[in-house]
Design a protein around this motif. Structure first.
Motif, PDB file in Angstrom:
ATOM      1  N   UNK A  11       0.867  -1.181   0.000  1.00 44.35           N
ATOM      2  CA  UNK A  11       0.000   0.000   0.000  1.00 44.35           C
ATOM      3  C   UNK A  11       0.907   1.235   0.000  1.00 44.35           C
ATOM      4  N   UNK A  12       0.462   2.316  -0.637  1.00 41.12           N
ATOM      5  CA  UNK A  12       1.239   3.576  -0.636  1.00 41.12           C
ATOM      6  C   UNK A  12       1.476   4.068   0.795  1.00 41.12           C
ATOM      7  N   UNK A  13       2.465   4.944   0.955  1.00 44.56           N
ATOM      8  CA  UNK A  13       2.755   5.543   2.266  1.00 44.56           C
ATOM      9  C   UNK A  13       1.648   6.505   2.692  1.00 44.56           C
ATOM     10  N   UNK A  60      -0.745   9.402  -8.081  1.00 51.25           N
ATOM     11  CA  UNK A  60       0.589   9.927  -7.724  1.00 51.25           C
ATOM     12  C   UNK A  60       1.097   9.385  -6.393  1.00 51.25           C
ATOM     13  N   UNK A  61       0.208   9.185  -5.428  1.00 47.48           N
ATOM     14  CA  UNK A  61       0.661   8.710  -4.105  1.00 47.48           C
ATOM     15  C   UNK A  61       1.287   7.318  -4.204  1.00 47.48           C
ATOM     16  N   UNK A  62       0.771   6.504  -5.125  1.00 54.89           N
ATOM     17  CA  UNK A  62       1.329   5.156  -5.307  1.00 54.89           C
ATOM     18  C   UNK A  62       2.626   5.230  -6.113  1.00 54.89           C
ATOM     19  N   UNK A  63       2.610   6.026  -7.184  1.00 60.16           N
ATOM     20  CA  UNK A  63       3.808   6.171  -8.025  1.00 60.16           C
ATOM     21  C   UNK A  63       4.989   6.704  -7.198  1.00 60.16           C
ATOM     22  N   UNK A  64       4.713   7.707  -6.358  1.00 63.56           N
ATOM     23  CA  UNK A  64       5.774   8.278  -5.507  1.00 63.56           C
ATOM     24  C   UNK A  64       6.317   7.217  -4.541  1.00 63.56           C
ATOM     25  N   UNK A 144       6.091 -14.682 -15.390  1.00 62.27           N
ATOM     26  CA  UNK A 144       6.257 -15.961 -14.682  1.00 62.27           C
ATOM     27  C   UNK A 144       7.715 -16.182 -14.287  1.00 62.27           C
ATOM     28  N   UNK A 145       7.923 -16.607 -13.045  1.00 68.61           N
ATOM     29  CA  UNK A 145       9.272 -16.879 -12.568  1.00 68.61           C
ATOM     30  C   UNK A 145      10.012 -15.639 -12.100  1.00 68.61           C
ATOM     31  N   UNK A 146       9.339 -14.494 -12.194  1.00 65.40           N
ATOM     32  CA  UNK A 146      10.001 -13.248 -11.776  1.00 65.40           C
ATOM     33  C   UNK A 146       9.524 -12.797 -10.405  1.00 65.40           C
ATOM     34  N   UNK A 147      10.176 -11.741  -9.950  1.00 66.99           N
ATOM     35  CA  UNK A 147       9.833 -11.139  -8.667  1.00 66.99           C
ATOM     36  C   UNK A 147       9.227  -9.768  -8.964  1.00 66.99           C
ATOM     37  N   UNK A 148       7.979  -9.578  -8.545  1.00 64.01           N
ATOM     38  CA  UNK A 148       7.190  -8.413  -8.968  1.00 64.01           C
ATOM     39  C   UNK A 148       6.757  -7.613  -7.746  1.00 64.01           C
ATOM     40  N   UNK A 149       6.970  -6.310  -7.804  1.00 61.67           N
ATOM     41  CA  UNK A 149       6.498  -5.417  -6.738  1.00 61.67           C
ATOM     42  C   UNK A 149       5.296  -4.642  -7.273  1.00 61.67           C
ATOM     43  N   UNK A 150       4.186  -4.675  -6.536  1.00 59.49           N
ATOM     44  CA  UNK A 150       2.979  -3.954  -6.944  1.00 59.49           C
ATOM     45  C   UNK A 150       2.645  -2.927  -5.864  1.00 59.49           C
ATOM     46  N   UNK A 151       2.594  -1.652  -6.257  1.00 60.56           N
ATOM     47  CA  UNK A 151       2.286  -0.593  -5.291  1.00 60.56           C
ATOM     48  C   UNK A 151       0.890  -0.050  -5.598  1.00 60.56           C
ATOM     49  N   UNK A 152      -0.001  -0.157  -4.601  1.00 68.64           N
ATOM     50  CA  UNK A 152      -1.391   0.173  -4.859  1.00 68.64           C
ATOM     51  C   UNK A 152      -2.048   0.735  -3.596  1.00 68.64           C
ATOM     52  N   UNK A 179      -1.848  -1.219   6.855  1.00 71.69           N
ATOM     53  CA  UNK A 179      -1.223   0.071   7.196  1.00 71.69           C
ATOM     54  C   UNK A 179      -0.582   0.693   5.958  1.00 71.69           C
ATOM     55  N   UNK A 180      -0.318   2.011   6.004  1.00 69.05           N
ATOM     56  CA  UNK A 180       0.433   2.627   4.911  1.00 69.05           C
ATOM     57  C   UNK A 180       1.793   1.935   4.770  1.00 69.05           C
ATOM     58  N   UNK A 181       2.194   1.700   3.530  1.00 74.43           N
ATOM     59  CA  UNK A 181       3.505   1.100   3.221  1.00 74.43           C
ATOM     60  C   UNK A 181       3.722  -0.253   3.900  1.00 74.43           C
ATOM     61  N   UNK A 182       2.632  -0.981   4.176  1.00 71.41           N
ATOM     62  CA  UNK A 182       2.820  -2.334   4.705  1.00 71.41           C
ATOM     63  C   UNK A 182       3.107  -3.284   3.543  1.00 71.41           C
TER      64      UNK A 182
END
Length: 211
Positions: A11-13, A60-64, A144-152, A179-182
């Protein structure tokens, strides 16, 4: 060949409107100083974890938040409208207390009966789940087989984790609190899912001051 795909779901900060208890939805407000720190703490805690690609909500809050977590690492960030928060229509920008007084039944439904919730000009939880899970499966198929970070966002994290847990929509808001940024972490292999972390905030270095 079996490839394990790793998802880091964030989650975004903390934002200014979080502190003011305003509904954001598709609207936006900047990260607070604490929100920036939360994202940096998370970035630091996973700096040794391999991340191939970052997907971010186009808000923008997620992109930042995504940029702060990425730091100086050479990782592409791909923005998607499909990862945006639930659209809350006429509630957006309004304080929760005000919404509770103006729309007591719908406010109650939002937190207690998410399966029937609706608001003028907004989305239902089912609408959001459909767009988000379709995007999630696309992301997994493509990486597939990769490590992916999703910020939402909160509702999106809740719905994705509910999908992995096979949690009923009526139980959506049951713990853990997002929580924020959990950080939540899920490993996917042969279409089986293993939840490693769910709403983790062990990277926080100060008391979390946002409810």
């Amino acid at each position: 060949m079996n490839h394990k795909t790793t998802l880091f779901l964030v989650r975004h900060g903390q934002t200014e409107w979080n502190v003011q208890h305003r509904f954001q939805g598709h609207q936006d407000s900047p990260l607070t100083d604490l929100g920036v720190k939360q994202a940096l703490w998370l970035g630091e805690s996973i700096q040794n974890a391999h991340v191939d690609i970052i997907y971010s909500s186009s808000s923008k809050r997620a992109r930042r938040t995504a940029e702060l977590i990425k730091g100086s690492r050479e990782i592409s960030i791909i923005e998607s409208d499909m990862l945006r928060e639930i659209n809350l229509g006429i509630w957006e920008g309004r304080n929760q207390q005000e919404v509770k007084e103006l729309y007591p039944e719908k406010f109650y439904d939002f937190w207690n009966n998410p399966e029937v919730f609706n608001v003028q000009g907004g989305e239902s939880f089912k609408d959001v789940s459909e767009r988000v899970i379709s995007k999630l499966n696309q992301i997994i198929d493509k990486n597939r087989g990769k490590s992916i970070l999703i910020v939402t966002h909160t509702v999106v994290v809740k719905l994705i984790m509910a999908y992995f847990e096979e949690r009923l929509m009526k139980d959506l808001w049951n713990p853990p609190y997002i929580h924020p940024a959990c950080l939540s972490k899920v490993e996917v292999m042969n279409n089986k899912f293993e939840i490693i972390l769910h709403g983790d905030i062990s990277h926080f270095k100060e008391e979390n001051s946002e409810s």
